[in-house]
Enzyme design. Structure first.
Site, PDB file in Angstrom:
ATOM      1  N   THR A   1       0.847  -1.012   0.183  1.00  0.00           N
ATOM      2  CA  THR A   1       0.237  -0.198   0.001  1.00  0.00           C
ATOM      3  C   THR A   1       0.793   1.186  -0.125  1.00  0.00           C
ATOM      4  O   THR A   1       0.475   2.190  -1.077  1.00  0.00           O
ATOM      5  CB  THR A   1      -0.859   0.092   1.624  1.00  0.00           C
ATOM      6  OG1 THR A   1      -1.456  -1.166   1.352  1.00  0.00           O
ATOM      7  CG2 THR A   1      -2.098   1.463   1.421  1.00  0.00           C
TER       8      THR A   1
ATOM      9  N   THR B   1      -1.560  -5.758   1.226  1.00  0.00           N
ATOM     10  CA  THR B   1      -3.026  -6.074   1.772  1.00  0.00           C
ATOM     11  C   THR B   1      -3.539  -5.136   0.902  1.00  0.00           C
ATOM     12  O   THR B   1      -5.612  -6.111   1.351  1.00  0.00           O
ATOM     13  CB  THR B   1      -2.250  -5.214   3.675  1.00  0.00           C
ATOM     14  OG1 THR B   1      -1.806  -5.830   3.850  1.00  0.00           O
ATOM     15  CG2 THR B   1      -4.067  -6.098   3.875  1.00  0.00           C
TER      16      THR B   1
ATOM     17  N   VAL C   1      13.567 -10.772   0.317  1.00  0.00           N
ATOM     18  CA  VAL C   1      14.308  -9.412   0.992  1.00  0.00           C
ATOM     19  C   VAL C   1      14.571 -10.120   2.276  1.00  0.00           C
ATOM     20  O   VAL C   1      14.171 -10.212   2.857  1.00  0.00           O
ATOM     21  CB  VAL C   1      13.734  -8.183   1.089  1.00  0.00           C
ATOM     22  CG1 VAL C   1      14.716  -7.359   2.560  1.00  0.00           C
ATOM     23  CG2 VAL C   1      13.701  -7.081  -0.464  1.00  0.00           C
TER      24      VAL C   1
ATOM     25  N   HIS D   1      -5.759  -4.700  11.107  1.00  0.00           N
ATOM     26  CA  HIS D   1      -5.344  -2.712  11.485  1.00  0.00           C
ATOM     27  C   HIS D   1      -3.818  -2.624  12.469  1.00  0.00           C
ATOM     28  O   HIS D   1      -4.012  -1.773  12.670  1.00  0.00           O
ATOM     29  CB  HIS D   1      -6.087  -2.269  11.813  1.00  0.00           C
ATOM     30  CG  HIS D   1      -7.320  -1.832  10.842  1.00  0.00           C
ATOM     31  ND1 HIS D   1      -8.160  -1.564  10.793  1.00  0.00           N
ATOM     32  CD2 HIS D   1      -7.904  -2.144   9.452  1.00  0.00           C
ATOM     33  CE1 HIS D   1      -9.622  -1.394  10.111  1.00  0.00           C
ATOM     34  NE2 HIS D   1      -8.824  -2.059   9.126  1.00  0.00           N
TER      35      HIS D   1
ATOM     36  N   HIS E   1      -9.620   2.415  10.273  1.00  0.00           N
ATOM     37  CA  HIS E   1      -9.125   1.153   9.301  1.00  0.00           C
ATOM     38  C   HIS E   1      -7.422   2.170   8.564  1.00  0.00           C
ATOM     39  O   HIS E   1      -7.639   3.657   8.717  1.00  0.00           O
ATOM     40  CB  HIS E   1     -10.073   1.554   7.606  1.00  0.00           C
ATOM     41  CG  HIS E   1     -11.563   0.844   8.261  1.00  0.00           C
ATOM     42  ND1 HIS E   1     -11.231  -0.116   7.906  1.00  0.00           N
ATOM     43  CD2 HIS E   1     -12.379   1.469   8.800  1.00  0.00           C
ATOM     44  CE1 HIS E   1     -12.791  -0.205   7.942  1.00  0.00           C
ATOM     45  NE2 HIS E   1     -13.137   0.651   9.036  1.00  0.00           N
TER      46      HIS E   1
HETATM   47  C1  LIG Z   1      -8.757  -8.844   5.344  1.00  0.00           C
HETATM   48  C2  LIG Z   1      -8.483  -7.356   5.460  1.00  0.00           C
HETATM   49  C3  LIG Z   1      -9.157  -5.864   5.432  1.00  0.00           C
HETATM   50  C4  LIG Z   1      -9.434  -4.857   5.840  1.00  0.00           C
HETATM   51  N1  LIG Z   1     -10.078  -3.943   5.149  1.00  0.00           N
HETATM   52  C5  LIG Z   1      -9.483  -2.407   5.164  1.00  0.00           C
HETATM   53  C6  LIG Z   1     -10.061  -1.403   5.211  1.00  0.00           C
HETATM   54  O1  LIG Z   1     -11.651  -2.388   4.454  1.00  0.00           O
HETATM   55  N2  LIG Z   1      -9.860   0.598   5.218  1.00  0.00           N
HETATM   56  C7  LIG Z   1      -8.836  -0.483   5.270  1.00  0.00           C
HETATM   57  O2  LIG Z   1      -8.682   1.381   5.075  1.00  0.00           O
HETATM   58  N3  LIG Z   1      -7.915  -0.916   5.812  1.00  0.00           N
HETATM   59  C8  LIG Z   1      -8.070  -1.679   5.178  1.00  0.00           C
HETATM   60  N4  LIG Z   1      -7.114  -3.344   6.506  1.00  0.00           N
HETATM   61  C9  LIG Z   1      -6.135  -2.810   6.399  1.00  0.00           C
HETATM   62  C10 LIG Z   1      -5.301  -2.241   5.499  1.00  0.00           C
HETATM   63  O3  LIG Z   1      -5.218  -2.171   4.240  1.00  0.00           O
HETATM   64  C11 LIG Z   1      -3.553  -1.831   5.803  1.00  0.00           C
HETATM   65  O4  LIG Z   1      -3.683  -1.738   7.010  1.00  0.00           O
HETATM   66  C12 LIG Z   1      -2.465  -1.345   4.864  1.00  0.00           C
HETATM   67  O5  LIG Z   1      -2.869  -1.998   3.262  1.00  0.00           O
HETATM   68  C13 LIG Z   1      -0.660  -1.691   5.235  1.00  0.00           C
HETATM   69  O6  LIG Z   1      -0.579  -1.115   4.481  1.00  0.00           O
HETATM   70  P1  LIG Z   1       1.510  -1.030   4.426  1.00  0.00           P
HETATM   71  O7  LIG Z   1       1.406  -0.229   3.247  1.00  0.00           O
HETATM   72  O8  LIG Z   1       1.810  -1.200   6.219  1.00  0.00           O
HETATM   73  O9  LIG Z   1       1.184  -2.890   3.690  1.00  0.00           O
HETATM   74  P2  LIG Z   1       1.221  -4.242   2.675  1.00  0.00           P
HETATM   75  O10 LIG Z   1      -0.180  -3.083   1.978  1.00  0.00           O
HETATM   76  O11 LIG Z   1       0.921  -5.681   3.013  1.00  0.00           O
HETATM   77  O12 LIG Z   1       2.431  -4.215   1.780  1.00  0.00           O
HETATM   78  C14 LIG Z   1       3.194  -4.796   2.610  1.00  0.00           C
HETATM   79  C15 LIG Z   1       4.740  -5.548   1.542  1.00  0.00           C
HETATM   80  O13 LIG Z   1       5.766  -5.829   1.653  1.00  0.00           O
HETATM   81  C16 LIG Z   1       5.645  -7.165   0.872  1.00  0.00           C
HETATM   82  N5  LIG Z   1       6.324  -8.084   1.315  1.00  0.00           N
HETATM   83  C17 LIG Z   1       6.143  -8.380   2.943  1.00  0.00           C
HETATM   84  N6  LIG Z   1       7.824  -8.835   3.590  1.00  0.00           N
HETATM   85  C18 LIG Z   1       8.577  -8.637   1.992  1.00  0.00           C
HETATM   86  C19 LIG Z   1       9.925  -9.141   2.191  1.00  0.00           C
HETATM   87  N7  LIG Z   1      10.214 -10.243   2.800  1.00  0.00           N
HETATM   88  N8  LIG Z   1      10.573  -8.891   0.757  1.00  0.00           N
HETATM   89  C20 LIG Z   1       9.391  -8.825  -0.459  1.00  0.00           C
HETATM   90  N9  LIG Z   1       8.153  -7.911   0.054  1.00  0.00           N
HETATM   91  C21 LIG Z   1       7.858  -8.104   1.580  1.00  0.00           C
HETATM   92  C22 LIG Z   1       4.713  -7.336   1.167  1.00  0.00           C
HETATM   93  O14 LIG Z   1       4.125  -8.616  -0.170  1.00  0.00           O
HETATM   94  C23 LIG Z   1       3.049  -7.028   0.831  1.00  0.00           C
HETATM   95  O15 LIG Z   1       2.912  -6.403  -0.735  1.00  0.00           O
HETATM   96  C24 LIG Z   1      -7.286  -4.108   5.887  1.00  0.00           C
HETATM   97  C25 LIG Z   1      -6.926  -5.453   6.066  1.00  0.00           C
HETATM   98  C26 LIG Z   1      -7.174  -6.628   5.758  1.00  0.00           C
HETATM   99  C27 LIG Z   1      -5.905  -7.908   5.985  1.00  0.00           C
END
Ligand SMILES: Cc1cc2nc3c(=O)[nH]c(=O)nc-3n(C[C@H](O)[C@H](O)[C@H](O)COP(=O)(O)OP(=O)(O)OC[C@H]3O[C@@H](n4cnc5c(N)ncnc54)[C@H](O)[C@@H]3O)c2cc1C
Ligand SMILES: *[C@@H]1O[C@H](CO)[C@@H](O)[C@H](O)[C@H]1NC(C)=O
Ligand SMILES: *[C@@H]1O[C@H](CO)[C@@H](O)[C@H](O)[C@H]1NC(C)=O
Ligand SMILES: *[C@@H]1O[C@H](CO)[C@@H](O)[C@H](O)[C@H]1NC(C)=O
Ligand SMILES: *[C@@H]1O[C@H](CO)[C@@H](O)[C@H](O)[C@H]1NC(C)=O
Ligand SMILES: *[C@@H]1O[C@H](CO)[C@@H](O)[C@H](O)[C@H]1NC(C)=O
Length: 620
Positions: free
Chosen positions: A72, A149, A286, A552, A596
């Protein structure tokens, strides 16, 4: 003439085949296959699929910025940094791009929970929540792929309360995090469409022309109306929760485009893949960030299709692997709590409280009532026809999208404590597999009632604290996730959910809902049989059985003023004690969002991209 005409027909035929237009039949196949694949999927328990077959480290060259995780936040950063023609940007993402099928359909994207688009994490066995699932291990969905996510989340566009950002700003001593100062970043990425004239909207708080399309679900359905009316009858005002005030009942805003899901990769990265200075390398796992003797993050080690590589970062490494994997990668690289790392035999580079504070919201799904609300008579084919027109129930991750953000105990002044989502339906075979419900939990709560109005509750601002720890020094082991929900000694957290249940019963008793004769029809749970059914003790027991993750998580690489306060990064998201390394994802938020998390992550991506651009261009 005819030759030209035939040529045109031929070319348009080719275009049609190449663009493989969706049809009712093709989408019906996509959905049925996704459900079957999901049922048959074997969930991984580690990351060994990424282990290299050839262990000679190969050179992958050098980029200005290496972004770990195209999720994200990472998607937004990749998009914005590559706007600078002078920057070279590499994204290392373990998963793949979103498929062109089921992941576009809001209602069925949850099939992705049992697919390679989810890491398939589970928590360690719990003692205070998740007791109704096998082994007391909560499923812990985390997206894997470009978009992270957002590939399989609920699509709810929610920033939380304005006040939460002022709390962050005070916490970190940097006013650039206050709501007044970050609102421009929320607006920058947003392309708001007011699709439901009945929904109150505070236009001053919405952006137009951004990369993320936001809209209300169309068409509105009657259950939504009943829910909002029931809210009003209890004195809960209906408003735009992304406007001046978060609290109240609402019609949810979702990020979709013509009814199709919009993950962060599709919105922020895909349109720019032709930029020559941007490379998105999927299937890249990674394992470590490497530092030189001056503690500058110099390169990143990753595996890709059986090989292992080292890539140099000449300006910065940006870690965006999310709240579970970012702390894991830091600890594997020697940044983490000294005692923990030493125990696992990892050489300590910096002693920081990585993963020591894991904050997440517990939630219960499917608190179910039977009713006279008519069940849909639409066939899947008809639903797909609507979907192709950008409307109907397939365009929504929950059916009704009626939602309330409420303050229950008034202990968090200015913030919301409780979220109530009203939905239609009951768990089926796939939900049982996905969540891992114990047979008796499922049978006793949902087995007999197939059609129901159901409520999901979330505690948005609990005080219980969990942890992320490494299982071992092996990068191919999954980390240990301990959410520790509802574990506070005074039971303040569970009390908020209990109050939430009471509120749901009051909603069910309102004239609006009495029209459809709502009757609570689940249980009793035999796991709670020592307590009289529907007594307070019963509900506490019930909540510990059915509470799962609201998914979350934040705070595992917490932002703060100094390392001595337990913080891992400063207000510009630079890791304390080292150089050339930032963390940018949900993990940096020092306290929960009372809402969220996806849209706040997009905001973080926008904000930090600006900071980085200023740092490395003459304009700054
Ligand atoms: C079922 C569910 C429903 C949800 N509903 C909502 C909602 O309706 N509205 C809302 O706002 N939020 C919602 N959320 C929460 C929200 O989607 C997440 O908090 C947010 O997307 C997290 O973003 P991020 O950038 O922190 O991590 P992520 O989007 O999880 O990105 C991390 C990325 O790093 C990659 N990665 C991890 N480890 C490695 C590695 N070792 N090497 C290479 N790549 C790696 C992963 O594959 C992933 O693509 C929901 C979450 C879930 C699980
Ligand atoms: C591993 O890769 C290196 C570099 O490409 C190559 O020289 C070596 O032969 C490979 N080893 C095996 C066992 O394939
Ligand atoms: C879809 O939209 C088209 C054009 O607006 C309309 O003619 C058609 O009736 C719609 N189909 C359905 C199933 O609503
Ligand atoms: C649950 O029930 C299913 C089908 O009845 C059965 O296959 C499965 O083994 C049961 N699981 C447990 C843990 O009892
Ligand atoms: C309401 O539901 C209850 C329980 O299912 C049932 O006994 C009752 O007859 C229903 N009343 C109406 C008016 O439908
Ligand atoms: C980009 O790089 C060129 C050549 O190194 C330099 O002249 C120019 O000022 C740079 N532009 C920015 C915006 O930094």
């Amino acid at each position: 003439m005819t030759i030209v005409k035939n040529l045109i027909i031929f070319v348009s035929l080719i275009i049609k085949i190449v663009s493989s237009e969706d049809t009712v039949e093709s989408l019906e196949n996509v959905i049925n296959k996704a459900v079957q694949d999901s049922l048959n999927y074997v969930v991984p328990t580690d990351a060994r699929r990424y282990k290299p077959k050839n262990t000679t480290i190969k050179d992958y060259g050098s980029y200005d910025f290496v972004i770990i995780g195209g999720g994200t936040t990472g998607s937004v950063i990749a998009s914005r940094l590559s706007e600078e023609k002078n920057f070279t940007v590499l994204v290392l993402e373990a998963g793949e791009f979103a498929n062109d099928g089921v992941l576009k359909i809001p209602k069925y994207a949850f099939t992705g929970w049992r697919s390679d688009y989810n890491w398939g994490f589970k928590s360690i066995p719990q003692t205070t929540a998740c007791l109704g699932v096998v082994n007391n291990q909560c499923v812990y969905p985390r997206g894997r792929g470009v978009g992270g996510t957002t590939l399989m989340n609920g699509l709810i566009y929610d920033r939380g309360s304005p006040e939460i950002y002022n709390i962050y700003a005070r916490h970190v001593g940097d006013d650039s995090w206050s709501y007044d100062n970050i609102l421009k970043y929320f607006k920058k990425s947003e392309n708001f469409h007011w699709t439901n004239p009945k929904a109150p909207v505070d236009l001053d708080y919405h952006g137009k022309g951004g990369l993320l399309d936001v809209q209300q679900q169309v068409p509105d359905i009657r259950l939504n109306e009943l829910f909002l009316q029931a809210n009003r009858e209890l004195g809960i005002p209906i408003k735009d929760y992304n406007g001046r005030e978060h609290l109240g009942g609402t019609i949810v805003q979702i990020y979709t485009r013509n009814g199709r899901r919009l993950d962060a990769g599709t919105a922020f990265v895909k349109p720019f893949l032709n930029r020559r200075n941007l490379k998105v390398l999927t299937s890249s796992y990674v394992t470590k960030i490497v530092f030189n003797e001056r503690k500058v993050a110099e390169s990143v080690i990753f595996t890709n299709r059986g090989n292992i590589y080292r890539v140099k970062a000449s300006k910065e490494v940006i870690l965006s692997a999310g709240s579970v994997s970012s702390p894991q990668i830091l600890m594997l690289s020697g940044i983490g709590p000294r005692k923990h790392l030493k125990k696992l035999g990892i050489k300590v580079l910096e002693d920081l409280e990585v993963g020591t504070k894991f904050l997440d919201q517990p939630g219960t799904k499917n608190f179910m009532f039977t009713s006279t609300y008519p069940s849909s008579t639409q066939t899947l084919k008809q639903q797909i026809q609507d979907f192709l027109n950008g409307t109907g129930i397939l365009t929504s991750a929950t059916i009704s999208q009626g939602d309330s953000f409420l303050r229950m105990l008034y202990k968090n002044r200015g913030l919301s404590d409780l979220e109530v989502i009203c939905d239609l339906g009951s768990p089926g075979e796939l939900d049982v597999k996905t969540v891992g419900w114990k047979n008796e939990t499922y049978q006793e709560l949902w087995g007999k009632n197939k059609l129901a109005v159901s409520f999901s509750l979330r505690h948005l601002y609990p005080i219980s604290v969990g942890t992320i720890r490494l299982k071992s020094s092996d990068p191919y082991d999954y980390p240990l996730i301990d959410p520790n929900y509802l574990s506070d000694e005074k039971n303040e957290d569970i009390e908020v959910l209990y109050q939430g249940l009471q509120l749901v019963f009051r909603l069910a008793e309102t004239p609006a809902f009495r029209k459809i004769n709502m009757t609570y029809a689940s249980g009793p749970l035999s796991a709670c049989k020592e307590h009289p059914f529907k007594s307070k003790k019963y509900w506490y027991c019930f909540l510990r059985q059915v509470s799962l993750t609201a998914a979350h998580p934040v705070a595992t690489c917490s932002m703060g003023r100094s390392r001595h306060s337990g913080a891992v990064v400063d207000s510009e998201l630079r890791v304390f004690g080292v150089k050339g390394l930032r963390v940018a994802d949900a993990s940096v938020l020092p306290k929960l969002i009372d809402g969220h998390t996806a849209v706040p992550c997009i905001m973080i991506g926008e904000k930090i991209s600006d900071t980085i651009k200023k740092r490395y261009t003459r304009r700054g």
